[in-house]
Design a protein around this motif. Structure first.
Motif, PDB file in Angstrom:
ATOM      1  N   ILE A 372       0.858  -1.197   0.000  1.00 38.02           N
ATOM      2  CA  ILE A 372       0.000   0.000   0.000  1.00 38.02           C
ATOM      3  C   ILE A 372       0.897   1.251   0.000  1.00 38.02           C
ATOM      4  O   ILE A 372       0.563   2.263  -0.616  1.00 38.02           O
ATOM      5  CB  ILE A 372      -1.029   0.010   1.169  1.00 38.02           C
ATOM      6  CG1 ILE A 372      -2.074   1.119   0.980  1.00 38.02           C
ATOM      7  CG2 ILE A 372      -0.389   0.192   2.530  1.00 38.02           C
ATOM      8  CD1 ILE A 372      -3.113   0.870  -0.040  1.00 38.02           C
ATOM      9  N   ILE A 373       2.048   1.167   0.644  1.00 42.87           N
ATOM     10  CA  ILE A 373       3.000   2.297   0.576  1.00 42.87           C
ATOM     11  C   ILE A 373       3.440   2.491  -0.871  1.00 42.87           C
ATOM     12  O   ILE A 373       3.463   3.614  -1.383  1.00 42.87           O
ATOM     13  CB  ILE A 373       4.231   2.052   1.490  1.00 42.87           C
ATOM     14  CG1 ILE A 373       3.816   2.096   2.963  1.00 42.87           C
ATOM     15  CG2 ILE A 373       5.322   3.097   1.216  1.00 42.87           C
ATOM     16  CD1 ILE A 373       4.911   1.650   3.932  1.00 42.87           C
ATOM     17  N   LEU A 374       3.745   1.372  -1.535  1.00 42.00           N
ATOM     18  CA  LEU A 374       4.171   1.428  -2.936  1.00 42.00           C
ATOM     19  C   LEU A 374       3.168   2.174  -3.806  1.00 42.00           C
ATOM     20  O   LEU A 374       3.537   2.900  -4.726  1.00 42.00           O
ATOM     21  CB  LEU A 374       4.312   0.006  -3.489  1.00 42.00           C
ATOM     22  CG  LEU A 374       5.695  -0.594  -3.551  1.00 42.00           C
ATOM     23  CD1 LEU A 374       5.639  -1.967  -4.200  1.00 42.00           C
ATOM     24  CD2 LEU A 374       6.641   0.319  -4.347  1.00 42.00           C
ATOM     25  N   LYS A 375       1.884   1.980  -3.521  1.00 36.30           N
ATOM     26  CA  LYS A 375       0.829   2.632  -4.308  1.00 36.30           C
ATOM     27  C   LYS A 375       0.811   4.142  -4.099  1.00 36.30           C
ATOM     28  O   LYS A 375       0.281   4.881  -4.919  1.00 36.30           O
ATOM     29  CB  LYS A 375      -0.548   2.077  -3.921  1.00 36.30           C
ATOM     30  CG  LYS A 375      -0.917   0.777  -4.622  1.00 36.30           C
ATOM     31  CD  LYS A 375      -2.416   0.521  -4.522  1.00 36.30           C
ATOM     32  CE  LYS A 375      -2.781  -0.853  -5.043  1.00 36.30           C
ATOM     33  NZ  LYS A 375      -2.539  -0.993  -6.488  1.00 36.30           N
ATOM     34  N   HIS A 376       1.343   4.577  -2.965  1.00 30.26           N
ATOM     35  CA  HIS A 376       1.227   6.008  -2.637  1.00 30.26           C
ATOM     36  C   HIS A 376       2.547   6.769  -2.689  1.00 30.26           C
ATOM     37  O   HIS A 376       2.560   7.980  -2.560  1.00 30.26           O
ATOM     38  CB  HIS A 376       0.609   6.161  -1.238  1.00 30.26           C
ATOM     39  CG  HIS A 376      -0.823   5.765  -1.196  1.00 30.26           C
ATOM     40  ND1 HIS A 376      -1.844   6.670  -1.289  1.00 30.26           N
ATOM     41  CD2 HIS A 376      -1.420   4.543  -1.150  1.00 30.26           C
ATOM     42  CE1 HIS A 376      -3.008   6.034  -1.270  1.00 30.26           C
ATOM     43  NE2 HIS A 376      -2.777   4.738  -1.177  1.00 30.26           N
ATOM     44  N   ILE A 377       3.622   6.032  -2.891  1.00 28.82           N
ATOM     45  CA  ILE A 377       4.941   6.675  -2.762  1.00 28.82           C
ATOM     46  C   ILE A 377       5.331   7.445  -4.040  1.00 28.82           C
ATOM     47  O   ILE A 377       6.131   8.368  -3.985  1.00 28.82           O
ATOM     48  CB  ILE A 377       6.008   5.605  -2.384  1.00 28.82           C
ATOM     49  CG1 ILE A 377       7.203   6.257  -1.691  1.00 28.82           C
ATOM     50  CG2 ILE A 377       6.432   4.775  -3.587  1.00 28.82           C
ATOM     51  CD1 ILE A 377       8.127   5.263  -0.992  1.00 28.82           C
ATOM     52  N   HIS A 378       4.725   7.055  -5.162  1.00 29.29           N
ATOM     53  CA  HIS A 378       5.157   7.667  -6.436  1.00 29.29           C
ATOM     54  C   HIS A 378       4.354   8.904  -6.812  1.00 29.29           C
ATOM     55  O   HIS A 378       3.253   9.070  -6.351  1.00 29.29           O
ATOM     56  CB  HIS A 378       5.059   6.635  -7.556  1.00 29.29           C
ATOM     57  CG  HIS A 378       6.020   5.506  -7.335  1.00 29.29           C
ATOM     58  ND1 HIS A 378       7.379   5.670  -7.310  1.00 29.29           N
ATOM     59  CD2 HIS A 378       5.803   4.207  -7.061  1.00 29.29           C
ATOM     60  CE1 HIS A 378       7.954   4.501  -7.053  1.00 29.29           C
ATOM     61  NE2 HIS A 378       7.028   3.598  -6.892  1.00 29.29           N
TER      62      HIS A 378
END
Ligand code: ZN
Length: 378
Positions: A372-378
């Motif tokens: 879920i972090i990956l989805k929001h980090i970019h």
């Protein structure tokens, strides 16, 4: 299967060891010295597993707090993860023991399990070389179990800089559903002063604080509303000195819960503006609604959908639910920042002697958080 999940599953024993080290360093909220030792362990774990920047926030009354940062993304808005390392357990109060897949111990579920999965989620991102536009701030406080008085400000300050907040607090048992709704909470104290007199000789000269308290309790109860999700509980009362004395003083402590932010102001006003029922008595009210509810808004539902999708790729169904209890997630949600809570591992028994987590679930929850972090980090 996701490579992040695979990686974390391969590391299940190491994740367990991290959790063990955090649990063995017991950290009752009121014992600063012990909480600080837990902070040392947490810092060491972060440095070896994640290796970003570490900022210690020194505290006098409670344990020192930590702001860990992963990544150097220059986007102004960050991703915030909040947790607490204090527990409700005095040192040695309950044993730490492993029974097959279950680990029992003080704080394993609330919420050292959540701290361990966060460290490993960030470790997985580092191993994969993930650097996004946003940095990830992992804020760990030390007084959540005693009201967050010493951390509320920093939580709000970091939340204001964040686009999204993840809270790896204990999940909803038994299937580890996440929390998309939490009640808001407040506490008030009613201080009633009357006029004391001898109950026999001059009974009519007195004004009983206890009588007034009785009327107040009945009246306060009228503010509760089951349909609207407002509850009012007078949980502690005290008053009087002797059976033959008209009571001069009486006190009531009141706990209130709300489900919508817009209920807060009206309810607080109704509690503060008390009518007086017994002539000659005075009522003084202190307290406030400290935490707004975490409401199941559109943006919260969207976050939940994303998590559910990730869980599907990991081969399971992720549920959601609400909690009557408040957490530090209520602060961030109260600011209107999309917040999802209960991301901690599967387990049960928070604040009870049965407190435990399922060790085999740790990699799954770490992977859920990482992705879920990956989805929001970019
Ligand atoms: Zn907690």
């Amino acid at each position: 299967m996701s490579t992040i999940l695979n990686f974390l599953k391969e590391n299940q024993d190491s994740i367990t060891k991290t959790l063990m080290r955090l649990t063995r360093t017991e950290s009752p909220s009121h014992t600063k010295e012990l909480v600080d030792q837990c902070g040392d362990v947490l810092k060491a774990e972060f440095e070896s597993l994640v290796g970003g920047t570490v900022e210690m926030i020194e505290k006098k009354e409670v344990g020192n707090q930590y702001k860990f940062t992963y990544g150097t993304g220059d986007e102004t808005e960050q991703i915030l993860i909040i947790g607490h390392m204090d527990t409700v357990w005095d040192k040695g109060a309950i044993p730490i023991k492993q029974d097959g897949d279950l680990l029992y111990g003080p704080g394993v579920f609330d919420m050292k399990g959540g701290l361990a999965i966060t460290l490993w989620a960030l470790n997985a991102l580092r191993e994969k070389g993930v650097q996004g536009k946003r940095k990830v701030v992992f804020l760990v406080t030390t007084d959540e179990e005693i009201g967050s008085e010493h951390s509320k400000e920093i939580i709000l300050e970091e939340a204001r800089k964040s686009s999204v907040v993840f809270v790896p607090e204990s999940s909803i048992s038994p299937h580890a559903a996440v929390k998309t709704e939490r009640k808001g909470a407040g506490q008030f104290t009613l201080n009633i002063t009357g006029v004391s007199a001898h109950a026999g000789i001059n009974a009519w000269d007195g004004a009983s604080a206890i009588e007034e308290l009785a009327f107040q309790i009945i009246d306060l109860k009228k503010l509760a509303n089951r349909e609207e999700g407002i509850s009012v509980n007078v949980g502690v009362i005290n008053g009087g000195t002797r059976v033959n004395v008209i009571a001069k003083e009486a006190i009531a402590e009141i706990d209130v819960r709300i489900t919508k932010k817009n209920q807060a102001e009206k309810l607080a006003r109704q509690i503060r503006n008390r009518p007086v029922f017994v002539e000659g008595t005075k009522v003084v009210i202190t307290g406030e609604i400290e935490r707004y509810p975490l409401e199941r808004t559109e943006s919260v539902i969207e976050l939940y959908k994303q998590l559910k999708e990730i869980a599907h790729t990991h081969g399971y169904d992720l549920g959601e639910g609400s909690s009557g209890g408040a957490s530090d997630g209520n602060f961030t949600a109260g600011l209107g920042i999309p917040t999802i809570d209960g991301l901690g591992p599967q387990g049960d028994g928070a604040h009870s002697e049965n407190e435990h987590v399922f060790l085999s679930n740790l990699p799954y929850r770490a992977a859920l958080l990482a992705e879920i972090i990956l989805k929001h980090i970019h």
